[in-house]
Design an enzyme around this catalytic site. Structure first.
Site, PDB file in Angstrom:
ATOM      1  CE  LYS A 188      16.547   6.724  -5.310  1.00  0.00           C
ATOM      2  NZ  LYS A 188      15.098   5.678  -6.039  1.00  0.00           N
ATOM      3  CD  GLU A 202       1.798  -2.049  -2.026  1.00  0.00           C
ATOM      4  OE1 GLU A 202       1.581  -1.131  -2.472  1.00  0.00           O
ATOM      5  OE2 GLU A 202       3.763  -1.725  -2.771  1.00  0.00           O
ATOM      6  NE  ARG A 215       2.157  -1.036   0.863  1.00  0.00           N
ATOM      7  CZ  ARG A 215       1.987  -0.279   2.038  1.00  0.00           C
ATOM      8  NH1 ARG A 215       1.027   0.764   2.026  1.00  0.00           N
ATOM      9  NH2 ARG A 215       3.156   0.118   2.669  1.00  0.00           N
TER      10      ARG A 215
END
Lengths: 583, 583
Positions: free
Chosen positions: A244, A330, A358
């Site tokens: 990354k 979530e 969600r």
């Protein structure tokens, strides 16, 4: 420059393999230039340069279909599919969006912004392909951080039963926005440590073939791996390990803050604009840390976005086990909050409105059917929140306000926000969501109540004829509308309804006696929102007109808040003139 | 009988281990007696008798906390925790509910009815326990069929990071309601075949310890396994293989139809009441099979409930690869429908309204933001649907009607339903959901349109003063209300609004000219529903009163439809008298 000669993947394929690393270097320079000037998803895009080049070199988009999860790592994809101008020419920086979008290119399969959807969406493409007897490759590209989401895990399992071509590229950079969480990542780290040989392999366990690529920033390795799975007749995972922030030292070394960058100076890494000032992140974190210190039962939960309630690394360390990051999960975060409340805990789950979508079923079933006294802080649910079509936060009122047992509080100032948060954490009677204001940090010296169990509205200013009921962070807009009315000689009433989930029938009936026009203001979608419950309340009353103001039912993309407000007649002047005209 | 001496798990523990199999036999007889007379979840409960006895023998509920997934397999648990009377005494059969419920017993941790929630809920209990420095065991009991749901898989991964006591009992009977689907089940079947030794182990891959029990109906094996994990200081899965329908030959041999049984004759297995007549399952399946035969792009998707659109085993075989069962994975089913539509497919996902709640974000993001022309058939979304608090289907309008781009059609008869279904499958412009009527199978000779793209309301009968706008399966209620008004000399207008997501402003304005009272009727929650959008439309009009009728915002349990209708003033007479009074 090589990139200037590439209008589509066809042009890319004309290059020799040895030219590809130079192309990668060029792309990285373009990324750094534009990102430092305009900001954007920094780490994810720098890490995916080589893999994206290799994908387009081996596969044949758009006949082969590539679906990018979240699609916040697709800048290289966009450059290779006819959109490099938006990085080459600073005058055209804004012509291309940050996410995939079929309206922009035939190489973009979906408009995507939420995580964990790519595998399931791509499965649909593959199934439809099979039923039509076609043969193209279908590829889902998903980051390790997104894998822990329920929709991704469901998709992995369903993929395990596909009896035909289906390729999942797992871009593993060993982190979500912050560090990864969950047993899944233990498995990924074992795979990394053993170069793919660990017996604990979530992909094999789901019935999928598995290919490991040790250096996912090395183009020859990637080409070999992708060629080995091209035209595969069964589902296969290609697990590539990437870095990354690759190519920008500061980002490689400090990955969390460099996930998304505001405009910055390339040389020093310092932001071009210094934000400063108060913000709800710091305010929330300082308050919550105080609560945590006094009571070990208080815990803050996040689903992979710790900083929205201000919990940077230092504060997470300070909170210790009272800060719980479940990773992108979530649904589990919501259910856990219910379970903690049931066991005498005092959980606070902070979540963006758009991602809380969600959890509709979890809020209703796991929390509200059970009456669990958990606290949810809903962030960015506003016209002033994120402005991409996939990140609009203003459906929250419509989603939450009508669930039985849920109190959805809408504070109008910092002081009211903290008072509500405090009350909610300490009470053990009912589930509470709190809509964090998004109109900047507004302080108020108005007295705030200590108990939000009584559900009555606050009449802040008493007038007559016109009453403005202004919800949450639209309260200040209501204040200005009242001023504007006053300028035209109308002495209007101003009401803070305190919550988006309650009807104070007594107050409303009282208002009806001396007011002919009631205006509701909400920073949310009008259809199915809070204001319409007030319209319905007065539906069979004669003599009271109700004007509901909020946002039209439509998807907007890359909007300016002021435009949306104007378009929905949400300026003080328009509210005042509409109310006056209705008198 | 032994069971008569058991008022709580304390009494159970006084028995010798050798007496437990006899207790299991007694319980099985009680189960068979009551199930055959009253109906209920048959297979799941018969399979879990021994495991439940062993759990309560080894662990100490309620200080140890057991969370049962779906909780439709808890009849034995209820018998062992003071509620055996409801099986022993036929006069008291109805005193105990079919799901866990904390209001009923301190041994029930949550009210649960949706699948895949137990692990995440139990994780919350365990986290709160840890923060309070307590030490009890926390156990989640989940069936293999529920494991494939996103919330369960998220929970498995998060559990892998728990550094303290957490026990997951996986009750593996090798099927959901119908056969299992997904790569996950390949993994489970390998574990069964190797007695737990297969390298492809989803639980180990998630970082969890693992214990295998070959015969989950053998009490000594279960006791050994549960004792080995009791007070474990890290997360562990106990995978037990049980026999669904154990002890009733017909159910052992034919598990799908015996998942849930209507009252039946114990000797023959024949139902006591023969349903017969038309139903929407058969009607839907026959129509869809016809479409499938003509067009290989037409596909029907289910998430583990194939028969709700009438696809029994025979019809599934007939449909072949055009019938897709993803197992319990509603999120993936929804996203797949979007992907299929994107690739030129014609997907139809049939789903119960209450379970579609799991897909709010997928409907909005994966489907509607992308404008994918998929079809969703929403079943049981009605006061006449399932009547348990966890299975109420009437939040669908509130959830779906306000999502931009989604057309939510509400047919009033079989003919209109099939016409809408046909149109939706063949169009490629927008996402469509269809609310299958639940008020029996009503035929109509009224002409139905062929194109539902124009969004206009149907004025079925023109009158004046009062207009009844009756949505979907409340259309017949509207007809009767108009008749009732007619009897009092009021010539009312009757409108079929066709959809729950559109405002026909032209029609409404026209109605306002000659009507003083508008009544909206919807078989759904009033707050945030469809009718309130009409109230808002007329909010600033003087001279038009709007009466919205639907259900109050409250959770109801084990209700009778007629009671709910009466309580919400939804009888023809009350509608007529309320409308007349408002004139």
């Amino acid at each position: 420059m090589i990139i200037e000669g590439i209008d589509s993947p066809v042009d890319l394929k004309k290059l020799g393999e040895r030219e590809l690393p130079s192309l990668a270097d060029e792309i990285r320079v373009l990324l750094l230039n534009k990102l430092s000037e305009k900001g954007g998803h920094f780490g994810p895009n720098l890490g995916m340069v080589e893999a994206t080049i290799a994908l387009h070199y081996v596969f044949d988009s758009p006949s082969d279909k590539i679906v990018f999860d979240v699609s916040h790592q697709t800048y290289t994809h966009k450059m290779l599919t006819g959109r490099a101008f938006a990085w080459l020419d600073s005058a055209r920086y804004d012509e291309v969006t940050g996410f995939t979008n079929p309206a922009e290119s035939e190489h973009d399969q979906f408009t995507i912004g939420h995580t964990s959807t790519s595998i399931s969406l791509a499965l649909g493409i593959a199934k439809a392909r099979d039923l039509q007897g076609a043969k193209e490759n279908v590829i889902a590209v998903i980051g390790d951080g997104s894998l822990s989401g329920g929709e991704a895990l469901e998709g992995l399992s369903v993929a395990g039963e596909m009896g035909s071509n289906f390729i999942i590229v797992v871009n593993d950079n060993d982190m979500s926005i912050a560090e990864n969480h969950g047993g899944l990542y233990t498995s990924l780290s074992k795979l990394r440590a053993t170069e793919g040989k660990s017996a604990d392999n979530i992909f094999s366990a789901m019935g999928l073939d598995y290919v490991f690529v040790k250096d996912g920033n090395d183009i020859p390795s990637l080409l070999t791996a992708f060629r080995s799975v091209k035209d595969s007749s069964k589902p296969v995972v290609v697990h590539i390990v990437t870095q990354k922030g690759k190519g920008y030292k500061l980002a490689e070394e400090n990955r969390e803050p460099w996930h998304y960058a505001q405009p910055f100076d390339l040389g020093t890494g310092k932001p071009r604009r210094v934000g400063g000032g108060e913000n709800y992140g710091n305010i929330s974190a300082e308050f919550l840390l105080g609560k945590m210190k006094n009571d070990s039962r208080v815990a803050v939960i996040t689903a992979g976005t710790p900083t929205i309630l201000g919990f940077d690394k230092k504060r997470r360390d300070e909170a210790g086990s009272q800060f719980i990051d479940v990773g992108i999960a979530e649904e589990t975060a919501t259910a856990m909050a219910s379970g903690m409340a049931r066991r005498g805990g005092k959980p606070v789950f902070g979540v963006y409105g758009t991602f809380f979508q969600r959890c509709y079923d979890q809020v209703q079933q796991d929390v509200c059917v059970n009456g669990s006294a958990a606290t949810f802080v809903v962030c960015g649910a506003s016209v002033w929140g994120m402005n991409g079509v996939t990140h609009i936060g203003w459906y929250d009122i419509q989603m939450l306000s009508h669930i039985p047992n849920l109190l959805y509080l809408a504070p109008t100032s910092v002081e009211e926000y903290l008072s509500m948060l405090d009350w909610s954490i300490e009470q053990d009677k009912l589930p509470v969501a709190i809509r964090q204001p998004s109109n900047g940090v507004v302080h108020s010296s108005r007295a705030v109540r200590k108990d939000y169990g009584d559900l009555s509205y606050d009449v802040v200013k008493r007038g007559k004829d016109v009453a403005i009921i202004a919800l949450g962070d639209f309260f200040q807009l209501g204040e200005k509308a009242v001023e504007s009315l006053s300028a035209s000689g109308i002495d209007a009433t101003l009401v803070n309804p305190v919550s988006a989930s309650c009807i104070d029938g007594e107050c409303l009936k009282e208002l009806a006696k001396s007011h002919r026009v009631i205006v509701t203001l909400e920073d949310g979608i009008l259809s199915g929102g809070w204001g319409q419950t007030i319209a319905s309340f007065f539906g069979a009353e004669s003599g009271v007109k109700v004007i509901n103001r909020g946002y039209k039912k439509e998807f907007l993309d890359r909007f300016k808040a002021d435009d949306v407000l104007l378009d929905n007649r949400l300026t003080p002047e328009l509210i005042a003139s509409d109310a006056a005209a209705a008198l």
